[in-house]
Design an enzyme around this catalytic site. Structure first.
Site, PDB file in Angstrom:
ATOM      1  N   ARG A  53       0.945  24.160  -9.705  1.00  0.00           N
ATOM      2  CA  ARG A  53       1.616  24.349 -10.993  1.00  0.00           C
ATOM      3  C   ARG A  53       0.636  24.317 -12.164  1.00  0.00           C
ATOM      4  O   ARG A  53       0.898  24.904 -13.209  1.00  0.00           O
ATOM      5  CB  ARG A  53       2.681  23.262 -11.185  1.00  0.00           C
ATOM      6  CG  ARG A  53       3.910  23.403 -10.287  1.00  0.00           C
ATOM      7  CD  ARG A  53       4.979  22.418 -10.731  1.00  0.00           C
ATOM      8  NE  ARG A  53       6.246  22.612 -10.036  1.00  0.00           N
ATOM      9  CZ  ARG A  53       6.670  21.863  -9.023  1.00  0.00           C
ATOM     10  NH1 ARG A  53       5.903  20.875  -8.582  1.00  0.00           N
ATOM     11  NH2 ARG A  53       7.838  22.087  -8.452  1.00  0.00           N
ATOM     12  N   GLU A 228      -6.609  -3.638   3.486  1.00  0.00           N
ATOM     13  CA  GLU A 228      -7.153  -2.963   2.317  1.00  0.00           C
ATOM     14  C   GLU A 228      -7.405  -3.996   1.228  1.00  0.00           C
ATOM     15  O   GLU A 228      -6.557  -4.849   0.970  1.00  0.00           O
ATOM     16  CB  GLU A 228      -6.186  -1.908   1.788  1.00  0.00           C
ATOM     17  CG  GLU A 228      -5.877  -0.776   2.753  1.00  0.00           C
ATOM     18  CD  GLU A 228      -4.887   0.215   2.157  1.00  0.00           C
ATOM     19  OE1 GLU A 228      -5.319   1.053   1.348  1.00  0.00           O
ATOM     20  OE2 GLU A 228      -3.696   0.121   2.480  1.00  0.00           O
ATOM     21  N   ASP A 247       4.297   3.247   4.942  1.00  0.00           N
ATOM     22  CA  ASP A 247       3.040   3.875   4.557  1.00  0.00           C
ATOM     23  C   ASP A 247       1.971   3.766   5.632  1.00  0.00           C
ATOM     24  O   ASP A 247       1.153   4.675   5.789  1.00  0.00           O
ATOM     25  CB  ASP A 247       2.529   3.246   3.256  1.00  0.00           C
ATOM     26  CG  ASP A 247       1.341   3.987   2.672  1.00  0.00           C
ATOM     27  OD1 ASP A 247       1.434   5.225   2.524  1.00  0.00           O
ATOM     28  OD2 ASP A 247       0.318   3.343   2.367  1.00  0.00           O
ATOM     29  N   HIS A 252       0.081   5.314  11.104  1.00  0.00           N
ATOM     30  CA  HIS A 252      -1.276   4.987  11.543  1.00  0.00           C
ATOM     31  C   HIS A 252      -1.317   3.921  12.637  1.00  0.00           C
ATOM     32  O   HIS A 252      -1.960   4.095  13.676  1.00  0.00           O
ATOM     33  CB  HIS A 252      -2.107   4.503  10.352  1.00  0.00           C
ATOM     34  CG  HIS A 252      -2.264   5.509   9.266  1.00  0.00           C
ATOM     35  ND1 HIS A 252      -2.334   6.864   9.509  1.00  0.00           N
ATOM     36  CD2 HIS A 252      -2.381   5.372   7.919  1.00  0.00           C
ATOM     37  CE1 HIS A 252      -2.484   7.503   8.362  1.00  0.00           C
ATOM     38  NE2 HIS A 252      -2.505   6.624   7.395  1.00  0.00           N
TER      39      HIS A 252
END
Length: 515
Positions: A53, A228, A247, A252
């Site tokens: 866009r 993390e 997530d 994963h």
């Protein structure tokens, strides 16, 4: 420097990247394509078409990407002429993909570009877009006949998250099947592109040292951690609608579990490998509300310190609802009900704002029935042998065993036998996106998720989400910079005093207790 090899000569084609002005294209896709170009793994007749866009000219788009390649590519550009040659293959088209009239103009442009580049009508459509467009764009491609294969190939690549729950994943799969065959659909999970993840298969099935003992008789329990140290960064709005379970664990970590636990395929082929992973997912023991209460932990970080630097709590992050109940930490104890793994617990853990960023698998072997030798107690030593598979960073494998301490007597000390990828003759591993993009170009979907695998993973996760939504498991808190709430350590106490706490470097992992 590490080099990957293609499975054959890549056919001429155009790679169309929807959402090309976004972060994923700049940080991962274009730098990986440059790395493939530098290794001469791309066809001479090849084009990249960015679509988005954002109003940009092709020249301004190329200038953006030149900076991205210099900053993020594994192979830093040293020859300006070579970089210019690569950038000349890149084009840009600005439009709104939800507008059918604009999409018709885009389709015309794609066909014109194909004719001018002589790419033989071969297209890969990469959706680096918000999930809200995962149904719209393939539908529009079909409406303008860009999905039909007539002696050429048309493939669509879709990033995670693939669905928000089982129902939405099934709906999205049905929508895709209406327009693309399964062998045209590539659901990408960059973890599968990592060398260390693929090396789990080789470690297991190429070494008689491990495979005969890879079962409930010899293995006590397995830990899979993806920690993390970062917070939600600039993804607060997205993350607040997702959470750690969706997530990270649904894709994963369950993928890692599948590879660790799968049976050996009869042959190493796309369908056979993916069949075995799906079988593992289908054997995951379902969780009822009581199981969720006993075998899961969810928590949210509050203000704390990461390596001495003060950081805000999750509710103070930009884009996050100050009343949010979204978890930033999730831990599960799960079981695989099959002959190989019955009653062996698998502990899965992920979280943000933990002390360090590490992904690893730890396979803990059972202790011997009789301890013949005196063991020296160390504050960080673990009973029994363990195999540590470090996915990232400092990729490698560490086998932890006990040996005799020098001197009189038979006191044992824990030592490790180590392999690190950095010790090989090249200094960099190929990036996950390098491997996965090249596989897609070659029509190899081995390292991509299949529709039934996605749905099977959601089928296991959905009851946990439902129980959490009804507060069957409380939302706890933990200070940023810690390893999560105390309840997470309580979860694993049936198998060990605490979780294996990874270090930022493999050689100082856990036994040295350094973060």
């Amino acid at each position: 420097m590490g080099k990957i090899s293609g499975s054959g000569t890549v056919a001429p084609h155009i790679l169309v990247i929807f959402g090309a002005s976004g972060d994923l294209a700049a940080r991962k896709l274009i730098p990986s394509l440059w790395d493939l170009f530098e290794q001469e793994l791309l066809p001479r007749t090849f084009g990249i078409l960015g679509a988005g866009r954002t109003a940009l000219s092709t020249e301004s788009f190329r200038a953006r990407l030149a900076e991205a390649v210099t900053k993020h590519a594994v192979r830093t550009p040293h020859d300006p002429a070579r970089l210019t040659e690569f950038l000349q293959k890149i084009h840009y088209f600005s439009f709104d993909p939800t507008d059918s009239v604009a999409f018709a103009d885009f389709a015309t442009y794609v066909r014109t570009l194909d004719q001018s580049l002589h790419t033989e009508g071969n297209f890969i459509f990469y959706l680096a877009t918000p999930p809200s467009l995962y149904e719209t764009i393939p539908t529009q491609l079909a409406m303008h006949h860009l999905n039909r294969e007539q002696g050429n190939f048309r493939r669509v690549v879709i990033e995670k998250p693939f669905g928000y729950n089982l129902e939405t994943a099934q709906h999205l799969n049905a929508s895709l099947r209406a327009h693309f065959q399964e062998n045209q659909t590539y659901r990408i999970d960059h973890y599968l592109g990592k060398e260390t993840v693929q090396n789990i298969l080789v470690t297991r099935f190429a070494n008689p040292l491990f495979e005969p003992t890879w079962n409930r008789t010899h293995i006590d329990y397995v830990e899979i951690t993806a920690s993390e140290s970062l917070g939600v960064e600039n993804r607060g709005g997205y993350y607040d609608q997702s959470g750690a379970l969706r997530d990270m664990i649904q894709n994963h970590l369950l993928l890692l579990l599948g590879i660790i636990a799968m049976e050996a395929p009869a042959v190493v082929s796309s369908s056979r490998l993916r069949d075995e992973i799906v079988k593992v997912f289908d054997c995951l023991r379902p969780m009822g509300e009581r199981d969720v209460m006993q075998h899961t932990v969810r928590a949210q970080y509050v203000a704390g310190k990461i390596r001495g630097v003060a950081v805000p709590g999750y509710l103070e992050e930009s884009g996050v609802d100050p009343r949010s109940c979204t978890e930033t930490f999730a831990a599960l104890k799960c079981y695989i009900d099959n002959w190989r793994w019955m009653d062996v617990p698998f502990y899965l853990r992920t979280g943000k704002r933990l002390p360090t960023g590490v992904t690893e698998v730890i396979v803990h072997y059972r202790t011997l029935p009789i301890a013949l030798f005196e063991h020296i107690e160390r504050p960080c030593a673990r009973e029994g042998n363990a195999l540590v598979i470090r996915i990232q960073p400092d990729e490698g494998i560490q086998l932890k065993i006990d040996l005799k301490e020098p001197g009189a007597g038979f006191k044992t000390i824990p030592v490790s036998v180590d392999f690190q990828y950095s010790a090989l003759t090249y200094s960099h591993l190929p990036s996950a996106y390098e491997r996965l993009l090249l596989d897609c170009m070659n029509g190899d979907n081995t390292l991509y998720h299949r529709d039934d695998a996605v749905e099977s993973a959601w089928r296991f996760i959905d009851p946990i989400l439902a129980a959490w939504k009804s507060n069957k498991s409380p939302l706890l808190t933990y200070p940023a910079g810690s390893w999560g709430p105390k309840a997470a350590d309580d979860l694993i106490k049936g198998s060990a005093p605490r979780w294996h706490h990874p270090s930022s470097t493999l050689l100082s992992d856990d036994f040295a207790c350094r973060l």
